[in-house]
Design an enzyme around this catalytic site. Structure first.
Site, PDB file in Angstrom:
ATOM      1  N   GLU A 270      13.079   3.670 -18.022  1.00  0.00           N
ATOM      2  CA  GLU A 270      12.028   2.887 -17.377  1.00  0.00           C
ATOM      3  C   GLU A 270      12.596   1.985 -16.290  1.00  0.00           C
ATOM      4  O   GLU A 270      12.029   1.874 -15.189  1.00  0.00           O
ATOM      5  CB  GLU A 270      11.304   2.056 -18.434  1.00  0.00           C
ATOM      6  CG  GLU A 270      10.233   1.136 -17.895  1.00  0.00           C
ATOM      7  CD  GLU A 270       9.490   0.409 -18.996  1.00  0.00           C
ATOM      8  OE1 GLU A 270       8.840  -0.615 -18.689  1.00  0.00           O
ATOM      9  OE2 GLU A 270       9.543   0.849 -20.171  1.00  0.00           O
TER      10      GLU A 270
ATOM     11  N   GLY B 232      11.052  -5.682 -18.201  1.00  0.00           N
ATOM     12  CA  GLY B 232      12.248  -6.500 -18.417  1.00  0.00           C
ATOM     13  C   GLY B 232      12.358  -7.543 -17.330  1.00  0.00           C
ATOM     14  O   GLY B 232      12.707  -7.226 -16.180  1.00  0.00           O
TER      15      GLY B 232
ATOM     16  N   HIS C 244       4.647 -10.452   9.930  1.00  0.00           N
ATOM     17  CA  HIS C 244       3.332  -9.989  10.355  1.00  0.00           C
ATOM     18  C   HIS C 244       2.433 -11.156  10.752  1.00  0.00           C
ATOM     19  O   HIS C 244       1.332 -10.949  11.275  1.00  0.00           O
ATOM     20  CB  HIS C 244       2.650  -9.181   9.245  1.00  0.00           C
ATOM     21  CG  HIS C 244       2.983  -7.726   9.258  1.00  0.00           C
ATOM     22  ND1 HIS C 244       4.137  -7.221   8.708  1.00  0.00           N
ATOM     23  CD2 HIS C 244       2.316  -6.657   9.752  1.00  0.00           C
ATOM     24  CE1 HIS C 244       4.160  -5.906   8.843  1.00  0.00           C
ATOM     25  NE2 HIS C 244       3.072  -5.538   9.484  1.00  0.00           N
TER      26      HIS C 244
ATOM     27  N   GLN D 257      16.420 -12.877  18.079  1.00  0.00           N
ATOM     28  CA  GLN D 257      17.585 -12.556  17.244  1.00  0.00           C
ATOM     29  C   GLN D 257      17.332 -12.851  15.771  1.00  0.00           C
ATOM     30  O   GLN D 257      17.722 -12.071  14.890  1.00  0.00           O
ATOM     31  CB  GLN D 257      18.790 -13.346  17.733  1.00  0.00           C
ATOM     32  CG  GLN D 257      20.088 -13.008  16.987  1.00  0.00           C
ATOM     33  CD  GLN D 257      21.249 -13.868  17.455  1.00  0.00           C
ATOM     34  OE1 GLN D 257      21.198 -15.090  17.359  1.00  0.00           O
ATOM     35  NE2 GLN D 257      22.287 -13.232  17.985  1.00  0.00           N
TER      36      GLN D 257
ATOM     37  N   GLN E 289       5.773 -12.551   6.361  1.00  0.00           N
ATOM     38  CA  GLN E 289       6.071 -13.617   7.313  1.00  0.00           C
ATOM     39  C   GLN E 289       6.063 -13.103   8.745  1.00  0.00           C
ATOM     40  O   GLN E 289       5.484 -13.724   9.646  1.00  0.00           O
ATOM     41  CB  GLN E 289       7.431 -14.234   6.982  1.00  0.00           C
ATOM     42  CG  GLN E 289       7.806 -15.433   7.821  1.00  0.00           C
ATOM     43  CD  GLN E 289       7.012 -16.680   7.449  1.00  0.00           C
ATOM     44  OE1 GLN E 289       6.328 -16.708   6.430  1.00  0.00           O
ATOM     45  NE2 GLN E 289       7.096 -17.700   8.286  1.00  0.00           N
TER      46      GLN E 289
ATOM     47  N   ILE F 110      -1.205  -3.571 -21.444  1.00  0.00           N
ATOM     48  CA  ILE F 110      -0.859  -2.156 -21.602  1.00  0.00           C
ATOM     49  C   ILE F 110      -1.373  -1.345 -20.417  1.00  0.00           C
ATOM     50  O   ILE F 110      -2.585  -1.159 -20.242  1.00  0.00           O
ATOM     51  CB  ILE F 110      -1.418  -1.602 -22.928  1.00  0.00           C
ATOM     52  CG1 ILE F 110      -0.960  -2.480 -24.101  1.00  0.00           C
ATOM     53  CG2 ILE F 110      -0.988  -0.150 -23.114  1.00  0.00           C
ATOM     54  CD1 ILE F 110       0.543  -2.671 -24.209  1.00  0.00           C
ATOM     55  N   THR F 111      -0.460  -0.869 -19.589  1.00  0.00           N
ATOM     56  CA  THR F 111      -0.813  -0.042 -18.444  1.00  0.00           C
ATOM     57  C   THR F 111      -1.336   1.312 -18.925  1.00  0.00           C
ATOM     58  O   THR F 111      -0.800   1.902 -19.863  1.00  0.00           O
ATOM     59  CB  THR F 111       0.407   0.161 -17.533  1.00  0.00           C
ATOM     60  OG1 THR F 111       0.889  -1.121 -17.125  1.00  0.00           O
ATOM     61  CG2 THR F 111       0.054   0.974 -16.311  1.00  0.00           C
TER      62      THR F 111
END
Length: 388
Positions: free
Chosen positions: A253, A375, A349, A290, A347, A167-168
């Protein structure tokens, strides 16, 4: 202002009032959030004073009636809010704010009585009363039908027992909107009722704060309910009709999470483009390769596609058009998009992308949950498939 932001300002679906709020909010995040975010990650929470300041800015109640301190705006204001907090580079900050504004408190807006709204809504828009929604359980996440928390009537009150998980805002919220099974004989997802339960209610406790991979400045909890007595005036909406309230708010949400995910992807991409244009390698800079340019161009193309899908679903929702299919597409596509874009950003970086000092490293941990929470991708694709 970047090119995609200029295009949005000129032709996007936002009115002038929302754009003005966006400018204020962006300044606030630059000065009050980004410099402090690392400290909040260590503390495991966003300070309450920051949320009060956001309430004073008017961004915590944009969808609600003016009599409660809101602005009476539509879903596009939520999309804007999600985009701006998503640009902060701190997913836990974004989660703290958006759960309060667009995942928990809408249950009160959608189903609350005038008395309930008068009691709680002013504090919600001011940032004084922070909210959480407690539906998920250890064995019932996207599958709401698996809910085991029970509430039985005792006189005019209800006695509620059960456990909620993941639960946030669960540790530090003041007001919780809790789903419980009230008709044990009802099949599947039927027979669920929503209750408003305040912190400090006897029998209600935080079982434990949960230690996560990302969203570190967002508090997440296990909640325990042991014979919690809930008065009748705290029943939210119709008894045994809570499932429909949950499903209705899932739409909002998922639009918001899609907007947040696209903003996170765009922010990481902007950082990466700037980095590879100055990172020296093989007698030049990485941008000269490229394969690097084209993969980043592909990221930008997919982000723009996701953003327009979000806007399309939000327009349909604002117009009252049934759009479960489109919203499910948003959640499935944008959650996976954020993860794949951040993979490429880490990747390119190189070693720096794996260092805690680099925001892209933190963001890559934060976005992993975008394909899970609100979800899961697989559940969303099933919703799309049902409507094909």
């Amino acid at each position: 202002m970047t090119r995609h932001e200029t295009i949005d300002a000129a032709t996007g679906p936002f009115g002038e009032d929302i754009q003005m709020i966006r400018a204020q909010l962006r300044r606030f995040i630059e000065t009050e959030v980004k410099p402090m975010g690392e400290a909040w990650e260590e503390k495991g929470m966003v300070p309450r004073e920051v949320l009060r300041q956001m309430g004073a800015l008017g961004v915590l109640g944009m969808r609600y009636d003016e009599q409660y301190g809101g602005a009476g705006l539509d879903v596009m204001s939520s999309v804007m809010l999600a985009e701006e907090v998503g640009r902060s580079t701190f997913g836990g900050f974004s989660a703290t704010v958006l759960v309060h504004t667009d995942m928990a408190s809408p249950h009160l807006e959608n189903a609350g009585t005038p008395e309930q709204k008068a009691r709680w809504m002013p504090g919600i828009t001011e940032g004084e009363t922070i909210t959480a929604v407690a539906v998920t359980e250890p064995d019932a996440g996207s599958d709401v039908a698996g809910m085991r928390t029970r509430a039985v009537q005792d006189g005019s009150d209800w006695l509620l027992n059960g456990t909620k998980m993941f639960i946030t805002n669960g540790v530090h919220a003041d007001l919780y909107f809790v789903g419980a099974k009230t008709d044990p004989d009802a099949k599947g997802s039927r027979g669920i009722t929503m209750f408003a339960i305040e912190k400090g209610t006897k029998g209600f406790s935080v079982g434990r704060a949960l230690n996560k991979t990302g969203w570190l400045c967002s508090d997440t909890a296990e909640l325990i309910f042991e014979d919690v007595r809930v008065p009748a005036e705290n029943v939210l909406g119709e008894v045994n009709r809570g499932f429909y309230a949950v499903m209705k708010n899932f739409q909002n949400e998922r639009i918001v999470l899609g907007a947040m995910a696209c903003a996170e992807a765009q922010t990481a991409l902007d950082m990466t483009v700037a980095y590879v244009k100055q990172r020296k390698a093989f007698g030049g800079v990485l941008w000269n390769k490229q394969v690097v340019r084209q993969r980043l161009a592909d990221c930008l193309t997919r982000i723009e596609a996701g953003r327009q899908l979000v806007y399309h679903a939000a327009r349909l929702d604002a117009a009252g058009v049934e759009c479960v299919r489109e919203v499910s597409m948003v959640k499935a596509y944008c959650g996976e998009l954020a993860n794949s874009v951040h993979y490429d950003c880490v990747q390119f970086h190189g070693g720096m992308g794996y260092m805690r000092e680099n925001p892209v490293e933190r963001m890559s941990r934060d976005v992993r949950v975008q394909a899970i929470g609100g979800g899961a991708t697989e559940v969303m694709l099933e919703e799309v498939a049902k409507r094909m």
